[in-house]
Design an enzyme around this catalytic site. Structure first.
Site, short mmCIF file in Angstrom:
data_model
loop_
_atom_site.label_atom_id
_atom_site.label_comp_id
_atom_site.label_asym_id
_atom_site.label_seq_id
_atom_site.Cartn_x
_atom_site.Cartn_y
_atom_site.Cartn_z
N ARG A 150 7.45 -16.26 22.35
CA ARG A 150 7.84 -15.89 20.99
C ARG A 150 9.34 -15.62 20.93
O ARG A 150 9.95 -15.20 21.91
CB ARG A 150 7.07 -14.65 20.53
N GLU A 184 3.48 42.91 -10.68
CA GLU A 184 3.14 41.49 -10.60
C GLU A 184 1.97 41.23 -9.64
O GLU A 184 1.31 40.20 -9.75
CB GLU A 184 4.36 40.69 -10.14
N ARG A 212 9.24 -15.75 14.09
CA ARG A 212 8.03 -15.33 14.79
C ARG A 212 6.80 -15.82 14.03
O ARG A 212 6.68 -15.64 12.82
CB ARG A 212 7.97 -13.81 14.92
N ASP A 258 9.19 -10.13 19.38
CA ASP A 258 7.96 -9.37 19.24
C ASP A 258 8.33 -7.90 19.13
O ASP A 258 9.01 -7.36 20.01
CB ASP A 258 7.07 -9.60 20.48
N TYR A 283 -5.82 11.90 -5.45
CA TYR A 283 -5.09 12.81 -6.34
C TYR A 283 -5.88 14.11 -6.49
O TYR A 283 -5.30 15.20 -6.54
CB TYR A 283 -4.90 12.20 -7.72
N ASP A 285 6.52 -4.22 18.63
CA ASP A 285 5.24 -3.52 18.64
C ASP A 285 5.45 -2.04 18.36
O ASP A 285 6.32 -1.39 18.96
CB ASP A 285 4.54 -3.67 19.99
#
Length: 302
Positions: free
Chosen positions: A218, A22, A209, A221, A54, A223
């Protein structure tokens, strides 16, 4: 469920196998690749830069298949999967390698379509750091706890630990704001950064928010501070209007650094062209009006 890009039937003739014959006598191989990703940014913007090439994936897979001889088609599958996962927007990949003329000692119904094949599925598994803060509402601490629960319920995100809650004096923004309650969550995720960011915005929206006043009060929040590990350069960097990674001001915010250390004392953060210990950064910043909320401790996200 993630969106999918399928590349099926990449066909080559090559020499792979355990037998000596092989390694010198070419035989056909075929690869099928299914990429799991978030196609919404590309679909909504119609911008080529927001999707996966692709052609690049197919050509790199072909180079693996026609490259140096290996004994196992499992090795080919692993190498192609690693190539796909090197793209930060690929969340998971499934690779199938077909070896229709493998010397198995039996007759297969269709020597082209049938025969042995190997399929592997591999997912991203990146560390991620998320900072939480709030200073509006009847039960600010309860909002932080509820946000942590929502993160825990996020498909593709596995919570590792959550800091205790910290109380922080407002920094910047309008005068007269109430104190903030802050925390940091450490997790692992297969999600692409933009997908995770959209989830954070969704959770924020559940608590009303809005993004109108910079550094203003707020209800919640969330992040995204860091995705990946700077120690081995696997962290993702981004500087776009939608997403900047690592967070550009995390290194100077005591209300991020101190909770982060509470849950991960060995944490590091990329700052500019270097990697800094968060402990060192926290010493530079000082307590900056940040103090642990009495009666809260860090721990695993169980």
């Amino acid at each position: 469920m993630s969106d999918r890009i399928a590349l099926r039937g990449i066909a080559v003739t090559a020499c792979h196998g355990v037998l000596d014959s092989e390694k010198v006598e070419p035989q056909p191989f075929r690869a099928d690749i299914v990429l799991e990703t978030d196609l919404r940014p590309a679909g909504e913007s119609d911008e080529l830069a927001r999707t996966i090439s692709y052609a690049e994936i197919a050509q790199e897979a072909e180079r693996v298949l026609t490259g140096p001889t290996v004994d196992l088609i499992e090795t080919l599958a692993e190498r192609i999967a690693a190539i796909a996962l090197a793209r930060p927007t690929v969340e998971a990949v499934e690779v199938t390698i077909h070896k229709p003329q493998a010397p198995a000692g039996v007759t297969f119904r269709d020597p082209v379509l049938d025969g042995p094949s190997v399929t592997v599925r591999r997912e991203q598994d990146r560390p991620v750091v998320i900072a939480l803060g709030a200073n509006l509402g009847r039960d600010v601490a309860g909002t932080i706890d509820a946000a942590v629960a929502a993160l825990r319920d996020t498909d593709g995100l596995t919570m590792v630990g959550v800091s205790g809650r910290f109380v922080t004096e407002p920094v910047g923004g309008p005068e007269g704001q109430p104190e903030y309650v802050n925390a940091v969550a450490v997790a692992r995720t297969r999600l692409a950064p933009h997908t995770l960011l959209r989830r954070l915005h969704q959770i924020e929206s559940w608590y009303g928010r809005t993004r109108e006043i910079r550094w203003g009060p707020r209800t919640l929040d969330l992040d995204l501070i860091q995705v990946g590990d700077p120690r081995d350069d696997s962290d993702i960097t981004s500087d776009t209007e939608e997403l900047t990674l690592p967070h550009p001001r995390a290194h100077e915010r005591g209300f991020v650094l101190l909770p982060w250390l509470d849950v991960d004392p060995a944490a590091v953060l990329r700052v500019g062209d270097g990697v800094r210990d968060v402990q060192e950064l926290a010493r530079d910043v000082g307590d900056a009006g940040v103090r642990p909320e009495r009666g809260t401790t860090s721990g695993p996200a169980s």
